[in-house]
Design an enzyme around this catalytic site. Structure first.
Site, PDB file in Angstrom:
ATOM      1  N   GLU A 164      -5.243  10.368   1.498  1.00  0.00           N
ATOM      2  CA  GLU A 164      -5.869  11.662   1.741  1.00  0.00           C
ATOM      3  C   GLU A 164      -5.587  12.645   0.600  1.00  0.00           C
ATOM      4  O   GLU A 164      -6.466  13.410   0.197  1.00  0.00           O
ATOM      5  CB  GLU A 164      -5.368  12.255   3.062  1.00  0.00           C
ATOM      6  CG  GLU A 164      -5.703  11.408   4.282  1.00  0.00           C
ATOM      7  CD  GLU A 164      -4.612  10.424   4.663  1.00  0.00           C
ATOM      8  OE1 GLU A 164      -4.459  10.153   5.867  1.00  0.00           O
ATOM      9  OE2 GLU A 164      -3.916   9.911   3.753  1.00  0.00           O
ATOM     10  N   LEU A 178       8.653 -19.510  -7.971  1.00  0.00           N
ATOM     11  CA  LEU A 178       8.198 -18.609  -6.915  1.00  0.00           C
ATOM     12  C   LEU A 178       7.823 -17.227  -7.447  1.00  0.00           C
ATOM     13  O   LEU A 178       8.146 -16.198  -6.845  1.00  0.00           O
ATOM     14  CB  LEU A 178       9.251 -18.493  -5.809  1.00  0.00           C
ATOM     15  CG  LEU A 178       9.687 -19.814  -5.151  1.00  0.00           C
ATOM     16  CD1 LEU A 178      10.730 -19.545  -4.079  1.00  0.00           C
ATOM     17  CD2 LEU A 178       8.496 -20.567  -4.571  1.00  0.00           C
TER      18      LEU A 178
END
Length: 350
Positions: A58, A212
């Site tokens: 916003e 990973l």
């Protein structure tokens, strides 16, 4: 709302939800939020929550409006209820009240106990018209991880594995390179960038020595989670190189080092202990990548929200069997020679 208004609201809400996706992989544990400011059927401002700790959607949308005097005659579309509390940033509901916007249209009420309707109440008390439930189902899917973390009080758990056409994850010697094709592997790196953490078991680390990370995609490296109950793994393996935060769950001891935490969990309820600890660490989503035994532990415990399974045309004839999963097939698509199928649990709200 009449049919025209409903369609009108859906059009701008879809745009807000599109914008929200730009924050994927960067805002957790906050939700994905996009915001559109509309004046006389024309978008005059847009924004999204871009990174954790940064301005909310916003704020960015309002700041992008060139002529602030138009805000009092504008409708604000936001996919999640504006916050009503002070966190890392001031309440967004207060900002909209300050600018006296005409109307706010929302997909989902924020389930966070700190908000949970408080933002809507603030807006309505200030005389701002509020409409809720526009593209509510799509909004819930967009922020599925956020909703699961709050409602189930644990991270969203996504299982992932690759299997051969005859149902094996690896050969008898645990060799699994490479079942899936290069494009499928790149897709996995993209997925890693979108989740908070990636989890593997002892055997996967020992036999595959994985990094990973997201070296084949542009994005944030996940937190690495290793299950090593009795701390048998060599410290020379990639997962212990401290290039990214790593949690090692075990039953022996607790130690904290830079980017490496040995987290002790009670052996009597080991898996639930891990999940509970991850929740306390504000880890909102986990991609469980293996191996077969670790994946089956999560499945048998009912601790999963989605499974993504690559099936390649290769066959092994014998080897380490893929996990046994019972779920609803929600999608299936081709990635060159592979097929990736997505399953979700048959029972339970997600």
């Amino acid at each position: 709302m009449n049919r025209h208004d409903h369609h009108h609201d859906e059009l701008f809400m879809r745009r807000a939800q599109e914008l929200a996706l730009f924050g994927k992989g960067y805002v957790s544990p906050n939700p994905l939020v996009g915001c559109v400011v509309v004046h006389n059927d024309r978008i005059i401002g847009e924004g999204w929550h871009a990174n954790y700790g940064g301005p909310h959607a916003e704020v960015n949308a309002v700041n992008s409006v060139t002529d602030k005097s138009l805000l009092s005659e504008s409708t604000v579309y936001v996919n999640l209820e504006p916050c009503a509390h002070f966190g890392k940033t001031p309440p967004c509901a207060d900002l909209l009240v300050h600018h006296a916007v005409k109307k706010v249209v929302i997909s989902n009420v924020d389930p966070n106990p700190l908000v949970d309707g408080g933002g809507i109440r603030k807006l309505r008390q200030a005389g701002i018209e509020v409409v809720t439930g526009v593209l509510e189902k799509e909004g819930r899917e967009l922020n599925r991880r956020f909703f699961i973390a709050i409602e189930k009080k644990r991270p969203c758990i996504i299982l992932k594995w690759a299997q051969t056409a005859d149902g094996f994850m690896a050969k008898e010697n645990y060799d699994s390179k490479w079942i899936s094709n290069a494009h499928s592997r790149q897709l996995v790196h993209k997925w890693r960038s979108e989740e908070d953490a990636v989890l593997v078991g002892t055997k996967t680390v020992f036999h595959d020595n994985p990094q990973l990370n997201v070296r084949e995609w542009a994005g944030r490296n996940p937190i690495r989670i290793v299950i090593d109950r009795f701390l048998k793994l060599s410290p020379k393996l990639h997962v212990f190189d401290r290039t990214q935060p790593t949690l090692v769950y075990n039953v022996l001891k607790h130690e904290e080092h830079e980017k490496l935490v040995l987290a002790r969990v009670d052996e009597t309820d080991f898996l639930n202990g891990i999940v509970s600890d991850l929740q306390k660490r504000s880890i909102q989503s986990v991609l469980v990548e293996g191996g077969a035994q670790t994946l089956q532990f999560f499945i048998d415990a009912g601790l999963w929200d989605e499974a993504r399974v690559f099936t390649s045309p290769h066959t092994f004839g014998k080897g380490i069997r893929s996990p046994q999963l019972h779920g609803n097939l929600v999608s299936s698509e081709s990635v060159l020679t592979d097929t990736v199928s997505v399953y979700r649990p048959i029972h339970g709200k997600s």
